[in-house]
Design a protein around this motif. Sequence first.
Motif, PDB file in Angstrom:
ATOM      1  N   VAL A  48     -42.394  20.103  73.761  1.00  0.00           N
ATOM      2  CA  VAL A  48     -41.455  20.522  72.719  1.00  0.00           C
ATOM      3  C   VAL A  48     -40.069  20.726  73.328  1.00  0.00           C
ATOM      4  CG1 VAL A  48     -40.827  22.431  71.172  1.00  0.00           C
ATOM      5  CG2 VAL A  48     -43.146  21.501  71.131  1.00  0.00           C
ATOM      6  N   GLY A  49     -40.024  21.367  74.510  1.00  0.00           N
ATOM      7  CA  GLY A  49     -38.747  21.575  75.183  1.00  0.00           C
ATOM      8  C   GLY A  49     -38.069  20.264  75.539  1.00  0.00           C
ATOM      9  N   VAL A  50     -38.823  19.327  76.103  1.00  0.00           N
ATOM     10  CA  VAL A  50     -38.261  18.026  76.489  1.00  0.00           C
ATOM     11  C   VAL A  50     -37.776  17.269  75.256  1.00  0.00           C
ATOM     12  CG1 VAL A  50     -38.827  15.746  77.413  1.00  0.00           C
ATOM     13  CG2 VAL A  50     -39.557  17.800  78.627  1.00  0.00           C
ATOM     14  N   GLY A  51     -38.600  17.237  74.210  1.00  0.00           N
ATOM     15  CA  GLY A  51     -38.240  16.484  73.011  1.00  0.00           C
ATOM     16  C   GLY A  51     -37.010  17.035  72.322  1.00  0.00           C
ATOM     17  N   LEU A  52     -36.933  18.366  72.180  1.00  0.00           N
ATOM     18  CA  LEU A  52     -35.787  18.963  71.497  1.00  0.00           C
ATOM     19  C   LEU A  52     -34.533  18.924  72.370  1.00  0.00           C
ATOM     20  CD1 LEU A  52     -37.511  21.980  69.705  1.00  0.00           C
ATOM     21  CD2 LEU A  52     -36.880  19.748  68.769  1.00  0.00           C
ATOM     22  N   ALA A  53     -34.707  19.018  73.688  1.00  0.00           N
ATOM     23  CA  ALA A  53     -33.559  18.855  74.587  1.00  0.00           C
ATOM     24  C   ALA A  53     -32.988  17.445  74.461  1.00  0.00           C
ATOM     25  CB  ALA A  53     -33.975  19.136  76.031  1.00  0.00           C
ATOM     26  N   THR A  54     -33.868  16.459  74.407  1.00  0.00           N
ATOM     27  CA  THR A  54     -33.424  15.065  74.254  1.00  0.00           C
ATOM     28  C   THR A  54     -32.707  14.861  72.931  1.00  0.00           C
ATOM     29  OG1 THR A  54     -35.306  14.317  75.590  1.00  0.00           O
ATOM     30  CG2 THR A  54     -34.199  12.668  74.235  1.00  0.00           C
ATOM     31  N   ASN A  55     -33.256  15.432  71.864  1.00  0.00           N
ATOM     32  CA  ASN A  55     -32.646  15.303  70.544  1.00  0.00           C
ATOM     33  C   ASN A  55     -31.237  15.888  70.536  1.00  0.00           C
ATOM     34  OD1 ASN A  55     -32.483  14.868  67.685  1.00  0.00           O
ATOM     35  ND2 ASN A  55     -33.000  17.014  67.372  1.00  0.00           N
ATOM     36  N   PHE A  56     -31.093  17.104  71.059  1.00  0.00           N
ATOM     37  CA  PHE A  56     -29.791  17.759  71.063  1.00  0.00           C
ATOM     38  C   PHE A  56     -28.811  17.020  71.963  1.00  0.00           C
ATOM     39  CE2 PHE A  56     -26.675  20.947  72.308  1.00  0.00           C
ATOM     40  CZ  PHE A  56     -26.344  21.498  71.086  1.00  0.00           C
ATOM     41  N   PHE A  57     -29.271  16.615  73.144  1.00  0.00           N
ATOM     42  CA  PHE A  57     -28.394  15.891  74.070  1.00  0.00           C
ATOM     43  C   PHE A  57     -27.885  14.598  73.440  1.00  0.00           C
ATOM     44  CE2 PHE A  57     -28.043  12.399  77.128  1.00  0.00           C
ATOM     45  CZ  PHE A  57     -26.972  12.856  77.883  1.00  0.00           C
ATOM     46  N   LEU A  58     -28.769  13.857  72.784  1.00  0.00           N
ATOM     47  CA  LEU A  58     -28.353  12.586  72.192  1.00  0.00           C
ATOM     48  C   LEU A  58     -27.369  12.801  71.046  1.00  0.00           C
ATOM     49  CD1 LEU A  58     -31.713  10.613  72.253  1.00  0.00           C
ATOM     50  CD2 LEU A  58     -29.674  10.187  73.629  1.00  0.00           C
ATOM     51  N   MET A 110     -31.037  24.509  63.631  1.00  0.00           N
ATOM     52  CA  MET A 110     -31.532  25.872  63.788  1.00  0.00           C
ATOM     53  C   MET A 110     -33.057  25.911  63.756  1.00  0.00           C
ATOM     54  SD  MET A 110     -28.852  27.536  64.384  1.00  0.00           S
ATOM     55  CE  MET A 110     -29.465  29.216  64.371  1.00  0.00           C
ATOM     56  N   LEU A 111     -33.672  25.012  63.010  1.00  0.00           N
ATOM     57  CA  LEU A 111     -35.135  24.888  63.038  1.00  0.00           C
ATOM     58  C   LEU A 111     -35.594  24.518  64.443  1.00  0.00           C
ATOM     59  CD1 LEU A 111     -37.985  24.562  61.803  1.00  0.00           C
ATOM     60  CD2 LEU A 111     -37.323  22.242  61.139  1.00  0.00           C
ATOM     61  N   GLY A 112     -34.925  23.544  65.043  1.00  0.00           N
ATOM     62  CA  GLY A 112     -35.267  23.148  66.409  1.00  0.00           C
ATOM     63  C   GLY A 112     -35.076  24.282  67.397  1.00  0.00           C
ATOM     64  N   PHE A 113     -33.981  25.038  67.252  1.00  0.00           N
ATOM     65  CA  PHE A 113     -33.736  26.162  68.153  1.00  0.00           C
ATOM     66  C   PHE A 113     -34.787  27.259  67.957  1.00  0.00           C
ATOM     67  CE2 PHE A 113     -29.056  24.817  67.789  1.00  0.00           C
ATOM     68  CZ  PHE A 113     -29.205  23.921  68.840  1.00  0.00           C
ATOM     69  N   GLY A 114     -35.239  27.433  66.715  1.00  0.00           N
ATOM     70  CA  GLY A 114     -36.305  28.399  66.461  1.00  0.00           C
ATOM     71  C   GLY A 114     -37.593  28.008  67.162  1.00  0.00           C
TER      72      GLY A 114
END
Length: 383
Positions: free
Chosen positions: A317-327, A361-365
């Motif tokens: 989850v951390g890797v996927g959401l980090a990738t999403n935000f970075f992109l 904000m859902l992703g950050f939650g």
Amino acid sequence: MSGLYERRLLRVEKSFGVLEKLWSVPWLFVLMLCAMATVGYVALYSAGGGNPDAYATKHALRFGFGLVMMVGIALIDIRLIARLSWLGYAVGLALLVLVMVHGQVGKGAQRWVELGPVQLQPSELMKILLVLALASWFQKATWEKVGNLFFLLPPAIAVLVPMGLILKQPNLGTALITGAIGAAIFWSVGVRWWKFGLLFGAVAVAAPIAYDHLHDYQRARITTFLDPESDPLGAGYNIIQSKIALGSGGMWGKGFLQGTQGHLNFLPEKQTDFIFTMIAEEFGFVGAIGTLALLALVVAFAFLVAIRCRHQYGRLVGVGLATNFFLYVFVNIAMVTGSIPVGGVPLPLISHGGSAMITAMLGFGLLASAWVHRDVEFTSAKE
């Protein structure tokens, strides 16, 4: 009597559990998000010509709602989220299909759907739900399973189906980001390099064919990217004005509410796609670097979650959401600086937009929940 006492004791234990979780919420991360939202408020206040009602007030209200939602999600046991991952994925697919059938058309694309008083862009939500679904699938995957093509086929299909539905809207940028998120998770679980090589080879072969099937405005964006001066008053106008605004800001900027490109309406979509250009023009190189530093800290926290989680689900989850935000950040900044073709990708927590704010904000939650529950026993997604 003893039963009543036990029930009261259980309620006390549960209340302590909630308080402990609240204490464990990464409040420094919450403070970073508040700082980012404040940058967005200031920029949108300026984009509205000094009128907060144009964009800034809505931005603040959406962030306030999103912040409450984020803290609420942080308190939910990550194992419960894992159990509901594929159900959420199915809901996301249903919303994408609903967009195709009853979606609203805006700027030549059919990307939004009305859900009561809320206008939602399901493609944004789908990226988050895809991360959860893939994390659930690979949660207990062994090295041997990851090397099995048949084991990789269902999650590969799970990535390709929403990509295809998003491409139909059409929304090429979001579809590519969705595929990149899937690739990042596949890489994180140890999929062999040669399989990625085959994938990239297939993409290279298919690229010329795909180009012929692009919409006219999409091909125009690529042509303009290669030579913006070829159509300075048409397809090349946006990026030319963006570069002028970026350069005119200098080291310290022209000053708050003093940006000429934005306030004289030379800069297009200044409240959404080109909000970073507004910041750079008014606050200069220093303001732009400060904004990028805040965005980088958010990406760093997401990777910290991936490192600190004891269970595979939280790590992915951390890797996927980090990738999403970075992109999100990379594509937006590269777009406004002319490094890649122009596309409709907002800057998270800074650009004006409801769907982008709420899904971020859902992703950050979810990141916060993974952090709060980083040490839980996590033996099975079906647990």
